[in-house]
Scaffold this motif. Structure first.
Motif, PDB file in Angstrom:
ATOM      1  N   HIS B   3       1.094  -1.223   0.028  1.00 34.23           N
ATOM      2  CA  HIS B   3       0.016  -0.025  -0.044  1.00 34.23           C
ATOM      3  C   HIS B   3       0.904   1.276  -0.189  1.00 34.23           C
ATOM      4  O   HIS B   3       1.512   1.626   0.994  1.00 34.23           O
ATOM      5  N   LEU B   4       1.023   1.918  -1.163  1.00 29.92           N
ATOM      6  CA  LEU B   4       1.896   2.972  -1.226  1.00 29.92           C
ATOM      7  C   LEU B   4       1.198   4.106  -0.836  1.00 29.92           C
ATOM      8  O   LEU B   4       0.315   4.555  -1.456  1.00 29.92           O
ATOM      9  N   ALA B 157       9.208   0.916  -6.110  1.00 29.76           N
ATOM     10  CA  ALA B 157       8.898   2.206  -5.465  1.00 29.76           C
ATOM     11  C   ALA B 157       9.771   2.134  -4.163  1.00 29.76           C
ATOM     12  O   ALA B 157      10.355   3.217  -3.862  1.00 29.76           O
ATOM     13  N   LEU B 158      10.071   0.842  -3.540  1.00 26.94           N
ATOM     14  CA  LEU B 158      10.532   0.692  -2.382  1.00 26.94           C
ATOM     15  C   LEU B 158      12.001   0.862  -2.579  1.00 26.94           C
ATOM     16  O   LEU B 158      12.627   1.494  -1.814  1.00 26.94           O
ATOM     17  N   LEU B 159      12.644   0.117  -3.477  1.00 30.07           N
ATOM     18  CA  LEU B 159      14.027   0.125  -3.693  1.00 30.07           C
ATOM     19  C   LEU B 159      14.674   0.981  -4.456  1.00 30.07           C
ATOM     20  O   LEU B 159      15.946   1.423  -3.953  1.00 30.07           O
ATOM     21  N   ALA B 319       5.514   0.106   8.681  1.00 27.88           N
ATOM     22  CA  ALA B 319       4.112   0.256   8.122  1.00 27.88           C
ATOM     23  C   ALA B 319       4.169   1.711   7.335  1.00 27.88           C
ATOM     24  O   ALA B 319       3.236   1.604   6.476  1.00 27.88           O
ATOM     25  N   ALA B 320       4.630   2.666   7.864  1.00 29.74           N
ATOM     26  CA  ALA B 320       4.780   3.905   7.281  1.00 29.74           C
ATOM     27  C   ALA B 320       5.794   4.090   6.083  1.00 29.74           C
ATOM     28  O   ALA B 320       5.573   5.043   5.265  1.00 29.74           O
ATOM     29  N   ALA B 321       6.565   3.202   5.926  1.00 32.09           N
ATOM     30  CA  ALA B 321       7.709   3.223   5.000  1.00 32.09           C
ATOM     31  C   ALA B 321       7.023   2.993   3.568  1.00 32.09           C
ATOM     32  O   ALA B 321       5.851   2.499   3.654  1.00 32.09           O
ATOM     33  N   PRO B 322       7.442   3.458   2.519  1.00 30.34           N
ATOM     34  CA  PRO B 322       7.186   3.114   1.207  1.00 30.34           C
ATOM     35  C   PRO B 322       6.998   1.506   0.988  1.00 30.34           C
ATOM     36  O   PRO B 322       7.948   1.106   1.308  1.00 30.34           O
TER      37      PRO B 322
END
Lengths: 119, 536
Positions: B3-4, B157-159, B319-322
């Protein structure tokens, strides 16, 4: 194998009578008995043990939360023991198969492949 | 699923470094794939790597195939956020291998050639059974593939810190194109080497992080758990219940998932196909033993990493991280070893997606060209070389479908597709595999009822469940036709498929060839006439 032209190569040299004879032989019947006598009950026991664990986790979380030492509780020990029993069953089966199943299987295979010409 | 958040903070670490390390992996594996592919001539080379891998190599490849990005990032994240329930998930993934070891691997290796359908159709009517097995194989591979490709978008998105859709789509396309190249050039041999290298990197990377986390906690599990509780302020993370213990429905749902996991693994077509890459049944057995050790040790690592992330970073920050829960492992890597370790772990995560989609694609292509084209369309007499040619074309088609599907599904909640793939495998494939290997009176009608019944019931139930409509996180919003309360159909569809297999067989007026049954039984237990390895 199969009943189409695809696998004609396998059927060459195979005679139904040879397989029938083998299936009826004492050695093959013993192999089949030893194989099923191990894999079916052990698979059932492993599944039963796994679902006991899943049901405990779902319906007895308080029991699972019982501390054993420090922060380590029954749930964590039971989870780790699932991994341990999986490893143990694996090693027991390998040793059983090497000692009890492979010699018979190899003997039957050699007999069919050399004497009967079944490839 | 990922969940972005729109206002997601930038990913930590250095995207250029992450890409560079991943590029190095691609370069090294490409060289190996090209070298390994020089002997790819026959169908046995292309589909089964000439049956020349050892048990140890194949076992590592199985681990590489099985430990997807979902099981690495997903399980670490699930433990970090939901505590014990994440661990519960990994136990099912491991125990499942007992079924593969005891009931399936060796017997399948002894009786089959390239695909799952070879075994299912051995003593039944070839045409209908092969078509059903191929359909089920394609459905399982498609669901699994789509989940992996869509997950790649979130991972980007994350990496790599790419948050716009166009950028993510480009990366998905690049991953898909690389995968097509590997499978096209390298066939099963190339795919296997990619999986072996990736398994080594993944397990080594997770192992280093595990030892690191344990060292911080004085190599004491209790101390680690203690600091996880301290950071989260919630001792409940050490016991089951946070995710699956909410209500009777969620408890039943987990039972249903557990059933699909333990019975589905031994019936996943891409796992089954790996057993044909070794020369004998004994090597197939050794493969599973290796796989069980590697996968088991890996899941032990994830337990430490999950609680480690929970202790060192905290569930709220994760949980708050991308990327949400999926960011737990990368954030932990950054916390421990800075941007270099993060870069390595990120590259491993991409390599993981690449290796898993490659394995799925070659399985789907083999099933289409061997089961549908060669056996059904050409009635078992394809022109020389035509089967492999069709397989290669199918790889390109599947690759393109996967890229488009991945781009389309990017950002959608499709994580349930992996669990669904397991449920379909357990419902549509496992009953027929077990019956045809162990039950003399099994018939074609039983197989068809079981396969189509299992497949249809799993898919129909999931479409009528809250994962598709009616819930907060449903795939379709604004409509509600969820009449089936569980998100996992296995608890209904698996027993139903076993029942249909039995019923179809006892009601079948046509009896199957006793000769074929005899031949299959003798061959499955002794290995007489089993496919030999190709000598080059």
């Amino acid at each position: 194998m199969g009943n189409d032209a695809l696998n004609v190569e396998h059927s060459s040299g195979h005679s139904a009578a040879v397989f029938r004879e083998t299936q009826d032989s004492e050695q093959f019947r013993r192999l089949k008995r030893k194989h099923r006598g191990f894999v079916l009950p052990v698979t059932a026991a492993c599944l039963l043990w796994y679902f006991t664990y899943v049901l405990l986790a779902g319906y007895a979380p308080d029991f699972m939360a019982t501390p054993v030492f420090g922060r380590v509780n029954i749930g964590i020990l039971l989870g780790l023991s699932q991994i341990v029993t999986t490893f143990a069953v694996t090693m027991i089966y390998v040793s059983y198969a090497n000692k009890q199943l492979d010699p018979d299987a190899a003997a039957i295979r050699d007999r069919l492949e050399t004497k009967e010409g079944v490839r | 699923m990922l969940h972005l958040a729109v206002t997601a903070p930038a990913a930590p670490g250095d995207p250029v470094l992450n890409i560079a390390i991943f590029g190095l992996f691609v370069a090294i594996t490409m060289v190996i794939v090209f070298r390994a592919s020089r002997n790819n001539k026959t169908a046995a080379d292309y589909y089964a790597a000439g049956r020349s891998f050892s048990g140890g190599q194949n076992g590592s490849a199985i681990a590489g195939d099985y430990l997807s990005a979902a099981s690495f990032l997903g399980i670490v994240g699930a433990i970090a956020i939901n505590g014990y329930d994440g661990f519960l998930y990994s136990i099912g993934f491991l125990v499942a291998w007992v079924v593969a070891l005891l009931l399936v691997a060796e017997l399948l290796r002894n009786t089959g050639k390239f695909t799952m359908a070879d075994v299912l159709a051995f003593r039944l009517k070839q045409r209908p059974v092969r078509i059903a097995a191929a359909i089920s194989t394609l459905v399982v591979c498609f669901f699994y593939l789509l989940a992996q490709m869509a997950g790649a978008g979130g991972l980007v998105a994350l990496l790599l810190g790419i948050n716009d859709r166009v950028g993510q789509s480009v990366v998905i396309a690049v991953v898909g194109a690389l995968m097509i190249l590997y499978v096209l050039v390298g066939g099963m041999k190339g795919t296997t080497w990619v999986q072996i290298i990736k398994a080594g990197l993944l397990i080594a990377g997770a192992g280093v992080m595990t030892i690191w986390v344990l060292a911080i906690n004085g190599f004491n599990l209790s101390t680690l758990l203690d600091s996880a509780v301290e950071t989260s302020g919630n001792p409940a993370i050490l016991a089951p219940g946070l995710q699956y213990g909410l209500s009777d429905i969620t408890r039943l749902d987990f039972l249903s998932l557990g059933l699909a996991l333990v019975l589905g693994t031994a019936a996943l077509p891409h796992v089954l196909m790996r057993f044909y890459t070794v020369p004998t049944a004994k090597e197939a057995r050794k493969s599973v033993v290796w796989a069980i050790w590697l996968i088991g040790i890996f899941y032990l690592f994830t337990l430490v990493l999950g609680y480690g992330a929970s202790a060192l970073i905290g569930a709220e920050r994760i949980a708050a991280a991308p990327g949400g829960a999926n960011s737990a492992a990368p954030l932990l890597a950054f916390e421990l070893g800075g941007s270099v370790l993060l870069g390595i772990i990120s590259a491993i995560a991409f390599a993981t997606i690449l290796a898993v989609v490659a394995g799925l694609t070659i399985t789907a292509a083999a099933s289409f060209s061997h089961d549908i084209y060669a056996s059904v369309v050409k009635k078992g007499n394809p022109a020389p070389g035509a089967e492999v040619k069709v397989a290669r074309r199918t790889v390109v088609v599947i690759g393109i479908v996967a890229i488009l599907g991945g781009i389309g599904a990017n950002g959608q909640n499709v994580a349930f597709l992996v669990a669904l793939a397991f449920a379909v495998a357990a419902s549509a494939n496992l009953p027929t595999i077990v019956y045809s290997l162990f039950w003399k009176n099994f018939t074609t009608q039983g197989a068809l009822w079981s396969m189509y019944g299992g497949l249809a019931s799993a898919i129909i139930l999931i479409s009528l469940s809250p994962v598709v409509s009616g819930g907060e996180k449903s795939m379709l919003q604004g409509v509600d036709f969820a009449v089936f309360p569980l998100s996992n159909p296995g608890i209904v569809s698996i027993p139903l498929a076993f029942f249909l297999g039995w019923l179809g067989s006892v009601l079948d007026k046509k009896k199957e060839s006793l000769e074929k049954q005899t031949e299959m039984e003798v061959r499955s237990l002794t290995g007489v006439g089993a496919e030999k390895s190709v000598a080059h």
